[in-house]
Design a protein around this motif. Structure first.
Motif, PDB file in Angstrom:
ATOM      1  N   PRO A 114       1.031  -1.023  -0.259  1.00  0.00           N
ATOM      2  CA  PRO A 114      -0.531   0.030  -0.461  1.00  0.00           C
ATOM      3  C   PRO A 114       0.634   1.271  -0.051  1.00  0.00           C
ATOM      4  N   VAL A 115       1.872   1.339   0.684  1.00  0.00           N
ATOM      5  CA  VAL A 115       3.019   2.951   0.500  1.00  0.00           C
ATOM      6  C   VAL A 115       3.760   2.597  -0.691  1.00  0.00           C
ATOM      7  N   ARG A 116       4.710   0.914  -0.207  1.00  0.00           N
ATOM      8  CA  ARG A 116       5.922   1.327  -1.186  1.00  0.00           C
ATOM      9  C   ARG A 116       5.136   0.997  -2.867  1.00  0.00           C
ATOM     10  N   ARG A 117       4.137   0.477  -2.477  1.00  0.00           N
ATOM     11  CA  ARG A 117       3.150   0.673  -4.089  1.00  0.00           C
ATOM     12  C   ARG A 117       4.049  -1.121  -5.378  1.00  0.00           C
ATOM     13  N   GLY A 118       3.334  -0.757  -6.135  1.00  0.00           N
ATOM     14  CA  GLY A 118       4.634  -1.911  -7.523  1.00  0.00           C
ATOM     15  C   GLY A 118       3.101  -2.319  -7.719  1.00  0.00           C
TER      16      GLY A 118
ATOM     17  N   SER B  31      -2.305  10.201 -22.353  1.00  0.00           N
ATOM     18  CA  SER B  31      -3.149   9.587 -20.746  1.00  0.00           C
ATOM     19  C   SER B  31      -1.789   9.311 -19.482  1.00  0.00           C
ATOM     20  N   ALA B  32      -2.517   9.573 -18.765  1.00  0.00           N
ATOM     21  CA  ALA B  32      -1.211   9.934 -17.188  1.00  0.00           C
ATOM     22  C   ALA B  32      -2.308   9.644 -15.966  1.00  0.00           C
ATOM     23  N   ARG B  33      -1.398   9.100 -15.533  1.00  0.00           N
ATOM     24  CA  ARG B  33      -2.632   9.082 -14.159  1.00  0.00           C
ATOM     25  C   ARG B  33      -1.148   8.888 -12.826  1.00  0.00           C
ATOM     26  N   ASP B  34      -1.830   8.892 -11.789  1.00  0.00           N
ATOM     27  CA  ASP B  34      -1.231   9.044 -10.227  1.00  0.00           C
ATOM     28  C   ASP B  34      -0.001   8.914 -10.186  1.00  0.00           C
ATOM     29  N   ALA B  35       0.800   7.500 -10.700  1.00  0.00           N
ATOM     30  CA  ALA B  35       1.849   6.945 -10.768  1.00  0.00           C
ATOM     31  C   ALA B  35       3.077   7.401 -11.917  1.00  0.00           C
ATOM     32  N   ALA B  36       1.580   7.744 -12.235  1.00  0.00           N
ATOM     33  CA  ALA B  36       2.488   8.735 -14.539  1.00  0.00           C
ATOM     34  C   ALA B  36       3.259   9.853 -13.436  1.00  0.00           C
ATOM     35  N   HIS B  37       2.723  10.938 -12.970  1.00  0.00           N
ATOM     36  CA  HIS B  37       2.649  12.095 -12.786  1.00  0.00           C
ATOM     37  C   HIS B  37       3.244  12.750 -11.444  1.00  0.00           C
ATOM     38  N   GLU B  38       3.681  11.254 -10.422  1.00  0.00           N
ATOM     39  CA  GLU B  38       4.301  11.540  -9.374  1.00  0.00           C
ATOM     40  C   GLU B  38       5.625  10.983 -10.496  1.00  0.00           C
ATOM     41  N   ARG B  39       6.333  10.081 -10.858  1.00  0.00           N
ATOM     42  CA  ARG B  39       7.134  10.221 -11.641  1.00  0.00           C
ATOM     43  C   ARG B  39       7.766  11.239 -12.936  1.00  0.00           C
ATOM     44  N   MET B  40       6.380  12.172 -13.538  1.00  0.00           N
ATOM     45  CA  MET B  40       6.704  13.655 -14.331  1.00  0.00           C
ATOM     46  C   MET B  40       7.131  14.316 -13.482  1.00  0.00           C
TER      47      MET B  40
END
Lengths: 280, 185
Positions: A114-118, B31-40
């Protein structure tokens, strides 16, 4: 003692993961139809018509109704006279989810931590709830649950002095705060009673009951109807663009509780409230 | 009012849109959502170029289901936009003109839309099968390891959306509800 080979469970879970994501259940289809007939907002009518078109297209072409094909919530009612053979019960369920989400071209939406994701890459693990019941059968319900609506739920440890009004206010406030986020028209699952953990499960289980049915206790049946009317007077409407149809149904489940408490949980679901059941 | 828009979304086009207007988009969106935004956001901080040019871009908050053989893309409806509020003002400041999603936005996002003449568009949440029919090309361009959250360059044709927040600060969620309740009286 009746023996059930767990491979049958894998097969049933796999089939229901796919089928429930392609075909909207009859109760939701019926409720959207009823809502469309009653809807008095013009933008709202247009949205509801598109939801019907979307659901028909998904069913005909066998593609997911919504791209969020959910976490696979699997409910097992295990007859106490059943003996499982051929492997572990939960492994069989997870395998069914893995196969269903892979072979059915469903989105893999589960994070390993939940925290480190993947992303786990196969939508496992399933969220499994088991109840032991009399008999020698196994009842499996698969209810893929999206998180746009899941995120808008709430749980409150109300005190007995808050009374029935306190419960109503909390449910209405939760729906009001959710507004357009959970993809209205929504289904509102409510748990009342039990304790901290059981009340949340009650709210989730309330979403498994068809919205076209009412609670068997006339007191709670009336409360379901009153809450539905009051929610549909809020004006949020389909997608939150204004309209009558904010909710398709309110389902309440209850448990006895402690003298000092009156827990209440609200689990919100979207217009793609999926559930399918098979008995082995 | 209905607008037929050829992308990219220029400042001139976006500034004409008003909450409640219907739009049909054609051209390229990302398209971009949570994880992609964090990486950008990490890349911006480190000065690494982003996977696509933000100038006048439209970002679709969406993670599709996998395409079946013969399909361009699987179901492809919007996700809840509010989860991207943390990064959206920066993206807008760097040139991103439009966002497609569903659900409420923060005051900071509405303010950035006003300041930079952008627009927040809503597509119908839960209508992923229907919306996928308007995507005629899909190309994974970055962050493949994120699975459904990877960035995709999408070519859309007459993609239907409605203006939720415009550059004057109007919000369809407020207006639509108010109008309905007044009409009902």
């Amino acid at each position: 003692m009746r023996e059930i080979d767990v491979s049958r469970i894998t097969e049933a879970v796999k089939r229901m993961c796919i089928s429930s994501n392609y075909h909207l259940p009859a109760d939701i289809r019926q409720a959207i139809g009823t809502a469309l007939a009653r809807e008095d907002g013009s933008i709202a009518r247009g949205i509801l018509e598109q939801l019907v078109e979307n659901e028909k297209m998904a069913s005909e072409r066998e593609i997911p109704i919504c791209q969020d094909t959910g976490m696979a919530c699997v409910f097992l009612e295990v007859g106490q006279d059943v003996h499982f053979t051929g492997g572990n019960l939960y492994d069989a369920v997870h395998e069914g989810v893995r196969l269903g989400y892979t072979e059915g071209y469903l989105r893999k939406s589960v994070e390993r931590d939940p925290v480190r994701r993947g992303n786990t890459g196969d939508n496992t693990p399933a969220m499994i709830t088991t109840d032991i019941v009399p008999g020698d059968r196994l009842k499996i319900t698969v209810a893929p649950k999206g998180f746009g609506s899941e995120n808008m739920g709430a749980l409150k440890m109300l005190k007995p002095s808050a009374g029935l009004e306190g419960i109503k206010d909390f449910i209405l406030e939760t729906v009001e705060q959710a507004g357009p986020n959970p993809c209205p028209p929504i289904v509102v699952g409510v748990g009342i009673g039990g304790n901290f953990d059981h009340v949340a499960l009650l709210a989730k289980k309330a979403l498994l009951r068809p919205v076209t049915t009412r609670h068997p206790d006339p007191f709670y049946a009336a409360l379901e109807e009153e809450l539905l009317d009051r929610i549909n007077a809020l004006g949020i409407g389909p997608q939150g663009f204004g309209g009558r149809t904010t909710a398709l149904g309110v389902n309440i489940e209850t448990l006895p509780t402690h003298i000092a408490g009156m827990p209440c949980a609200v689990n919100i679901s979207c217009h793609v409230t999926r559930h399918e059941t098979e008995v082995i | 009012m209905e607008h037929v828009i050829q992308l990219p979304m220029t400042k001139e086009t976006a500034s004409k849109l008003r909450a409640g207007d219907q739009v049909l988009l054609s051209g390229v969106i990302y398209s971009a959502r949570d994880a992609a935004h964090e990486r950008m956001a990490e890349q911006i901080e480190k000065g690494i170029p982003l996977p696509f040019d933000l100038m006048d871009a439209v970002i679709y908050y969406m993670g599709p289901s996998p395409a079946k053989p013969g399909q361009v893309i699987g179901s492809a409806g919007p996700t809840t936009a509010g989860r991207m509020d943390r990064w959206a003002p920066q993206m807008i400041a760097l040139g991103a003109r439009g966002m497609i999603g569903k659900g409420k936005r923060s005051r900071e996002v509405a303010e950035a839309i006003r300041e930079h003449q952008g627009v927040y568009l809503g597509a119908i949440g839960g209508a992923g099968a229907l919306l996928s029919q308007h995507i005629i090309k899909s190309e994974l361009i970055a962050y493949e390891d994120l699975g459904p959250e990877a960035i995709r360059k999408l070519t859309v044709k007459d993609f239907p959306a409605v203006v939720i927040i415009d550059c004057e600060g109007n919000d369809l969620y407020v207006i639509g509800r108010k109008n309905y309740l007044e009409q009902r009286k």
